[in-house]
Design a protein around this motif. Structure first.
Motif, PDB file in Angstrom:
ATOM      1  N   GLY A 259      -7.805   5.927  -2.967  1.00 31.41           N
ATOM      2  CA  GLY A 259      -8.971   5.807  -1.800  1.00 31.41           C
ATOM      3  C   GLY A 259      -8.665   3.984  -2.124  1.00 31.41           C
ATOM      4  O   GLY A 259      -9.123   3.474  -1.480  1.00 31.41           O
ATOM      5  N   ALA A 260      -9.264   3.127  -2.934  1.00 29.35           N
ATOM      6  CA  ALA A 260      -9.719   2.131  -4.142  1.00 29.35           C
ATOM      7  C   ALA A 260      -8.022   1.235  -2.972  1.00 29.35           C
ATOM      8  O   ALA A 260      -8.778   0.782  -2.140  1.00 29.35           O
ATOM      9  CB  ALA A 260      -9.317   2.308  -5.252  1.00 29.35           C
ATOM     10  N   LEU A 261      -6.944   2.398  -3.490  1.00 30.11           N
ATOM     11  CA  LEU A 261      -5.815   1.082  -2.332  1.00 30.11           C
ATOM     12  C   LEU A 261      -5.849   1.180  -1.491  1.00 30.11           C
ATOM     13  O   LEU A 261      -5.216   0.112  -0.647  1.00 30.11           O
ATOM     14  CB  LEU A 261      -4.019   1.761  -3.424  1.00 30.11           C
TER      15      LEU A 261
ATOM     16  N   VAL B 131       6.516  15.191   0.286  1.00 30.01           N
ATOM     17  CA  VAL B 131       6.004  15.622   1.600  1.00 30.01           C
ATOM     18  C   VAL B 131       6.292  14.580   2.720  1.00 30.01           C
ATOM     19  O   VAL B 131       6.810  15.440   3.690  1.00 30.01           O
ATOM     20  CB  VAL B 131       3.975  14.805   1.019  1.00 30.01           C
ATOM     21  N   LEU B 132       7.009  13.395   2.208  1.00 30.65           N
ATOM     22  CA  LEU B 132       7.144  13.055   3.735  1.00 30.65           C
ATOM     23  C   LEU B 132       8.229  13.185   3.564  1.00 30.65           C
ATOM     24  O   LEU B 132       8.824  13.507   4.719  1.00 30.65           O
ATOM     25  CB  LEU B 132       7.315  11.063   2.947  1.00 30.65           C
TER      26      LEU B 132
ATOM     27  N   VAL C 262       0.483  -0.700   0.322  1.00 24.69           N
ATOM     28  CA  VAL C 262      -0.287  -0.261  -0.227  1.00 24.69           C
ATOM     29  C   VAL C 262       0.977   0.975   0.122  1.00 24.69           C
ATOM     30  O   VAL C 262       1.082   2.276  -0.737  1.00 24.69           O
ATOM     31  CB  VAL C 262      -0.671  -0.249   1.098  1.00 24.69           C
ATOM     32  N   PHE C 263       1.942   1.024   0.809  1.00 23.71           N
ATOM     33  CA  PHE C 263       3.059   2.572   1.219  1.00 23.71           C
ATOM     34  C   PHE C 263       3.394   2.861  -0.632  1.00 23.71           C
ATOM     35  O   PHE C 263       3.909   3.682  -0.913  1.00 23.71           O
ATOM     36  CB  PHE C 263       4.024   1.760   1.969  1.00 23.71           C
TER      37      PHE C 263
ATOM     38  N   LEU D 177       1.312   5.610  -7.445  1.00 25.39           N
ATOM     39  CA  LEU D 177      -0.348   6.678  -7.842  1.00 25.39           C
ATOM     40  C   LEU D 177      -0.276   8.247  -7.319  1.00 25.39           C
ATOM     41  O   LEU D 177      -0.522   9.368  -8.163  1.00 25.39           O
ATOM     42  CB  LEU D 177      -1.501   6.058  -7.089  1.00 25.39           C
ATOM     43  N   SER D 178       0.381   8.626  -7.044  1.00 29.51           N
ATOM     44  CA  SER D 178       0.791  10.216  -6.334  1.00 29.51           C
ATOM     45  C   SER D 178       2.310  10.019  -6.076  1.00 29.51           C
ATOM     46  O   SER D 178       3.462  10.064  -4.829  1.00 29.51           O
ATOM     47  CB  SER D 178      -0.104  10.563  -4.692  1.00 29.51           C
TER      48      SER D 178
END
Length: 422
Positions: free
Chosen positions: A207-209, A186-187, A172-173, A179-180
């Protein structure tokens, strides 16, 4: 035909070494009372406060001994025989690990925190297995000791959902970063303690992920619970007789889905009730003079606080419902080889009602009703179970005593008395 019969026997569980004929039913009993346990509980609480928590392992042992000695199985009480030294060693070990983690986290030692978390994840199956060995090894009934005979390889194989969970969030990470791409920037800004890091846009794909990650997380936790409970039953042993297990993974999933439904319905009911009460109060004060403005503000503030509190309490019926359903599922589908089986007639609605009553009385008495609540809930669950034994209890117990081997022989289980929190 004989092959089919053999397959059925192996699926049902391990064969008994003896096959008695008649079946006797023995309802379980609990002979304790809230007043008796209150005296044990209040001493534990006061001594734990005075000793700043150091008395905790002694409190655990006293609590376990009280509930065990008042639980009658086929007319004979259970015994809790763990040595105090082992429980103290386990408590000290846990406290040292917790202290090391807090020191590392509070002093900004990120590498040490990461190592401790990784070590904890790797050792958690070992700790669980040791706790189960400790719990069963410290349990006696009619001179029979229980044993947990799973090998460490079996414990770690049953723990695969833990490692799958780490892979899920690893995916997910990195999926979020793909995806972005600006998420990585930002991190980095957050790590560099930038004043106002620019938040990336949140897309439907992200959101789906994230939703997929949450669903897989829940499924992993359910699978872990199923694996651990099934391993505990199948590898539990009394004499030479091993446990029998019938539930499947989907049984656990159905209980969780029903629990979510109960939680949603409870939240909706509380929200409607709070909305009606708040609307009625506002309408009542709106018709009064302007001097009632202060009271109206107070009513609104109290309503908001009460609403938040009630929403927190809304999870209590769902948690009690899940506890009751899981108790039913377990005790209606386990046994001891082909020698004994259990039946449970616990009603979920009755248990939920008891939990709500106990919760309200505990709040009204500022916690002093807690021991009475614990005894009443334990009694309802205990006395809902009936033990069915093939043959007389004396015959079966005597045969198991003759089967019983000497020596438990697990050094880590001796040290890790981490179970039975009173």
């Amino acid at each position: 035909m004989s092959q089919v019969s053999s397959d059925r026997d192996s699926a049902a569980g391990p064969m008994s070494t003896f096959m008695p004929q008649n079946i006797d039913a023995h309802p379980m009993e609990f002979t304790g009372s809230g007043g008796e346990y209150f005296r044990v509980w209040i001493v534990n609480v006061l001594l734990s406060i005075v000793t700043l928590g150091i008395y905790t392992p002694w409190a655990r042992r006293r609590t376990a001994q009280y509930f065990y000695s008042h639980t009658l199985v086929a007319g004979s009480p259970l015994e809790f025989t763990a040595q105090q030294r082992k429980m103290v060693m386990g408590f000290v070990l846990l406290m040292l690990i917790t202290l090391a983690y807090n020191i590392a986290a509070n002093t900004g030692q990120d590498a040490a925190v990461g190592v401790l978390l990784l070590t904890g994840a790797v050792l958690s199956p070992l700790i669980w297995g040791s706790a189960m060995r400790f719990r069963l090894g410290a349990t006696r009934w009619r001179g029979l000791r229980l044993q947990f005979t799973a090998h460490w390889k079996e414990v770690y194989l049953a723990s695969w959902p833990l490692f799958a969970l780490a892979l899920v969030w690893f995916g997910v990470f990195f999926g979020m970063q793909i995806l972005s791409p600006e998420l990585a920037d930002v991190l980095q800004e957050v790590e560099d303690e930038a004043a106002n890091p620019k938040m990336p846009s949140f897309t439907p794909a992200m959101g789906a992920l994230l939703l997929l990650g949450l669903v897989l997380t829940v499924l992993c936790f359910i699978r872990l619970e199923y694996n651990y409970k099934s391993l505990l039953v199948l590898k539990a042993q009394v004499g030479a007789e091993k446990g029998r297990w019938k539930p499947v993974y989907m049984d656990f999933v159905k209980v969780w889905l029903a629990t979510v439904a109960v939680f949603v319905l409870t939240v909706v009911g509380f929200s409607v009730l709070i909305g009606v009460l708040a609307g009625s109060s506002i309408a009542l004060f709106a018709g009064q003079s302007s001097r009632m403005g202060l009271w109206m503000i107070l009513v609104i503030i109290v309503s908001i606080i009460a609403g938040i509190f009630m929403l927190i309490l809304a999870s209590a019926p769902a948690r009690a419902y899940r506890e009751a359903r899981m108790f039913q599922l377990m005790w209606n589908n386990i046994g001891v080889s082909h020698v004994a089986r259990f039946k449970c007639h616990l009603k979920s609605s009755s248990y939920v009602g008891l939990r709500i009553k106990n919760m309200l009385l505990t709040l009204l008495t500022l916690g002093l009703y807690r021991p009475f609540a614990r005894v009443s809930e334990y009694r309802m669950k205990c006395e809902s179970v009936t033990l069915h034994v093939k043959g007389g209890v004396e015959q079966v117990a005597g045969a198991m005593v003759r089967q019983q081997q000497g020596g438990l022989g697990d050094a880590l289980a001796d040290a890790a008395g981490l179970d039975l929190i009173g």
